[in-house]
Design a protein around this motif. Structure first.
Motif, PDB file in Angstrom:
ATOM      1  N   ALA A  70     -37.055  14.902  -4.852  1.00 43.57           N
ATOM      2  CA  ALA A  70     -35.752  15.514  -4.611  1.00 43.57           C
ATOM      3  C   ALA A  70     -35.397  16.574  -5.655  1.00 43.57           C
ATOM      4  O   ALA A  70     -34.527  17.422  -5.415  1.00 43.57           O
ATOM      5  CB  ALA A  70     -34.673  14.426  -4.590  1.00 43.57           C
ATOM      6  N   PHE A  74     -32.826  20.316  -5.687  1.00 41.57           N
ATOM      7  CA  PHE A  74     -31.577  20.312  -6.456  1.00 41.57           C
ATOM      8  C   PHE A  74     -31.576  21.432  -7.498  1.00 41.57           C
ATOM      9  O   PHE A  74     -30.599  22.174  -7.611  1.00 41.57           O
ATOM     10  CB  PHE A  74     -31.376  18.943  -7.125  1.00 41.57           C
ATOM     11  CG  PHE A  74     -30.142  18.874  -7.979  1.00 41.57           C
ATOM     12  CD1 PHE A  74     -28.886  19.008  -7.420  1.00 41.57           C
ATOM     13  CD2 PHE A  74     -30.237  18.688  -9.346  1.00 41.57           C
ATOM     14  CE1 PHE A  74     -27.733  18.945  -8.206  1.00 41.57           C
ATOM     15  CE2 PHE A  74     -29.099  18.618 -10.143  1.00 41.57           C
ATOM     16  CZ  PHE A  74     -27.850  18.750  -9.564  1.00 41.57           C
ATOM     17  N   ALA A  77     -31.181  24.732  -5.714  1.00 46.56           N
ATOM     18  CA  ALA A  77     -29.836  24.921  -5.165  1.00 46.56           C
ATOM     19  C   ALA A  77     -28.847  25.296  -6.263  1.00 46.56           C
ATOM     20  O   ALA A  77     -28.019  26.201  -6.079  1.00 46.56           O
ATOM     21  CB  ALA A  77     -29.387  23.652  -4.442  1.00 46.56           C
ATOM     22  N   ALA A  95     -22.439  19.134  -7.954  1.00 46.46           N
ATOM     23  CA  ALA A  95     -23.609  18.710  -8.739  1.00 46.46           C
ATOM     24  C   ALA A  95     -23.374  17.321  -9.338  1.00 46.46           C
ATOM     25  O   ALA A  95     -24.269  16.471  -9.333  1.00 46.46           O
ATOM     26  CB  ALA A  95     -23.906  19.723  -9.837  1.00 46.46           C
ATOM     27  N   TYR A  98     -23.719  14.815  -6.616  1.00 48.74           N
ATOM     28  CA  TYR A  98     -25.141  14.607  -6.330  1.00 48.74           C
ATOM     29  C   TYR A  98     -25.738  13.595  -7.304  1.00 48.74           C
ATOM     30  O   TYR A  98     -26.464  12.677  -6.891  1.00 48.74           O
ATOM     31  CB  TYR A  98     -25.891  15.940  -6.404  1.00 48.74           C
ATOM     32  CG  TYR A  98     -27.375  15.799  -6.218  1.00 48.74           C
ATOM     33  CD1 TYR A  98     -27.933  15.720  -4.948  1.00 48.74           C
ATOM     34  CD2 TYR A  98     -28.228  15.729  -7.314  1.00 48.74           C
ATOM     35  CE1 TYR A  98     -29.304  15.573  -4.769  1.00 48.74           C
ATOM     36  CE2 TYR A  98     -29.600  15.578  -7.147  1.00 48.74           C
ATOM     37  CZ  TYR A  98     -30.125  15.502  -5.878  1.00 48.74           C
ATOM     38  OH  TYR A  98     -31.476  15.358  -5.713  1.00 48.74           O
ATOM     39  N   ARG A 102     -27.341  10.028  -6.413  1.00 49.83           N
ATOM     40  CA  ARG A 102     -28.730   9.696  -6.746  1.00 49.83           C
ATOM     41  C   ARG A 102     -28.802   8.413  -7.566  1.00 49.83           C
ATOM     42  O   ARG A 102     -29.716   7.613  -7.380  1.00 49.83           O
ATOM     43  CB  ARG A 102     -29.398  10.849  -7.501  1.00 49.83           C
ATOM     44  CG  ARG A 102     -29.688  12.065  -6.644  1.00 49.83           C
ATOM     45  CD  ARG A 102     -30.593  11.798  -5.473  1.00 49.83           C
ATOM     46  NE  ARG A 102     -31.883  11.271  -5.912  1.00 49.83           N
ATOM     47  CZ  ARG A 102     -32.883  10.969  -5.105  1.00 49.83           C
ATOM     48  NH1 ARG A 102     -32.772  11.132  -3.801  1.00 49.83           N
ATOM     49  NH2 ARG A 102     -34.011  10.490  -5.581  1.00 49.83           N
ATOM     50  N   LEU A 125     -28.348  14.482   0.105  1.00 48.20           N
ATOM     51  CA  LEU A 125     -28.930  15.666   0.732  1.00 48.20           C
ATOM     52  C   LEU A 125     -27.824  16.622   1.194  1.00 48.20           C
ATOM     53  O   LEU A 125     -27.911  17.836   0.978  1.00 48.20           O
ATOM     54  CB  LEU A 125     -29.816  15.274   1.913  1.00 48.20           C
ATOM     55  CG  LEU A 125     -30.440  16.428   2.697  1.00 48.20           C
ATOM     56  CD1 LEU A 125     -31.389  17.238   1.816  1.00 48.20           C
ATOM     57  CD2 LEU A 125     -31.160  15.893   3.925  1.00 48.20           C
ATOM     58  N   ASN A 128     -26.444  18.357  -1.723  1.00 46.09           N
ATOM     59  CA  ASN A 128     -27.371  19.382  -2.186  1.00 46.09           C
ATOM     60  C   ASN A 128     -27.309  20.634  -1.321  1.00 46.09           C
ATOM     61  O   ASN A 128     -27.316  21.753  -1.823  1.00 46.09           O
ATOM     62  CB  ASN A 128     -28.784  18.797  -2.206  1.00 46.09           C
ATOM     63  CG  ASN A 128     -29.659  19.466  -3.244  1.00 46.09           C
ATOM     64  OD1 ASN A 128     -29.221  20.275  -4.043  1.00 46.09           O
ATOM     65  ND2 ASN A 128     -30.916  19.109  -3.221  1.00 46.09           N
ATOM     66  N   ILE A 131     -24.258  22.474  -2.226  1.00 47.95           N
ATOM     67  CA  ILE A 131     -24.462  23.251  -3.460  1.00 47.95           C
ATOM     68  C   ILE A 131     -25.127  24.567  -3.120  1.00 47.95           C
ATOM     69  O   ILE A 131     -24.706  25.635  -3.593  1.00 47.95           O
ATOM     70  CB  ILE A 131     -25.315  22.454  -4.464  1.00 47.95           C
ATOM     71  CG1 ILE A 131     -24.533  21.272  -5.025  1.00 47.95           C
ATOM     72  CG2 ILE A 131     -25.811  23.355  -5.602  1.00 47.95           C
ATOM     73  CD1 ILE A 131     -25.375  20.280  -5.800  1.00 47.95           C
TER      74      ILE A 131
END
Length: 134
Positions: A70, A74, A77, A95, A98, A102, A125, A128, A131
């Motif tokens: 992943a 990230f 992005a 962010a 995210y 995670r 996702l 992300n 973002i």
């Protein structure tokens, strides 16, 4: 917002980069003091040792692999959003969200909560993608 010259979003990139290491440490947790012959961690053959693990240790290792998978999206992005002049507060919040997702994903993976884990993965996702288009 900046801290030590980096935006919160860039700090989140650092944290996301450390998540696989956290997962690896979790998979190896408590095995360093045991002898190899009793299933203790084998630093000479770490990948073979991890392949022999089951249960939550195997899931922590799988979370490590997924965290590495992943990571490029990230990082890309966040960089693209910065380059395109995204609103900094929105980018920072997304962010941070995210990273929280995670962390939840890793916890759900280790806890063997597959359905919730998948839902959290999808939400991360979506964050992300948000973002990327911030």
């Amino acid at each position: 917002m900046k801290l030590a010259g980096l935006t919160v979003a860039y700090w989140c990139v650092l944290v996301a980069s450390l998540l696989p290491i956290l997962c690896a440490g979790l998979a190896k947790w408590g095995t360093f003091s045991r002898p190899k012959r009793e299933g203790g961690y084998d630093n000479n053959h770490p990948r073979q040792w991890l392949e022999k693990q089951g249960g939550w240790r195997a899931r922590a290792n799988a979370a490590q692999a997924n965290s590495f998978e992943a990571l490029p999206f990230f990082i890309g992005a966040v960089i693209i959003a910065h380059q395109l002049g995204a609103a900094q507060l929105r980018l920072d919040v997304l962010a941070f969200l995210y990273i929280v997702l995670r962390l939840l994903y890793i916890m759900m993976y280790v806890a063997d909560m597959a359905t919730v884990r998948t839902l959290v993965w999808v939400l991360a996702l979506v964050a992300n993608v948000a973002i990327l288009f911030a």
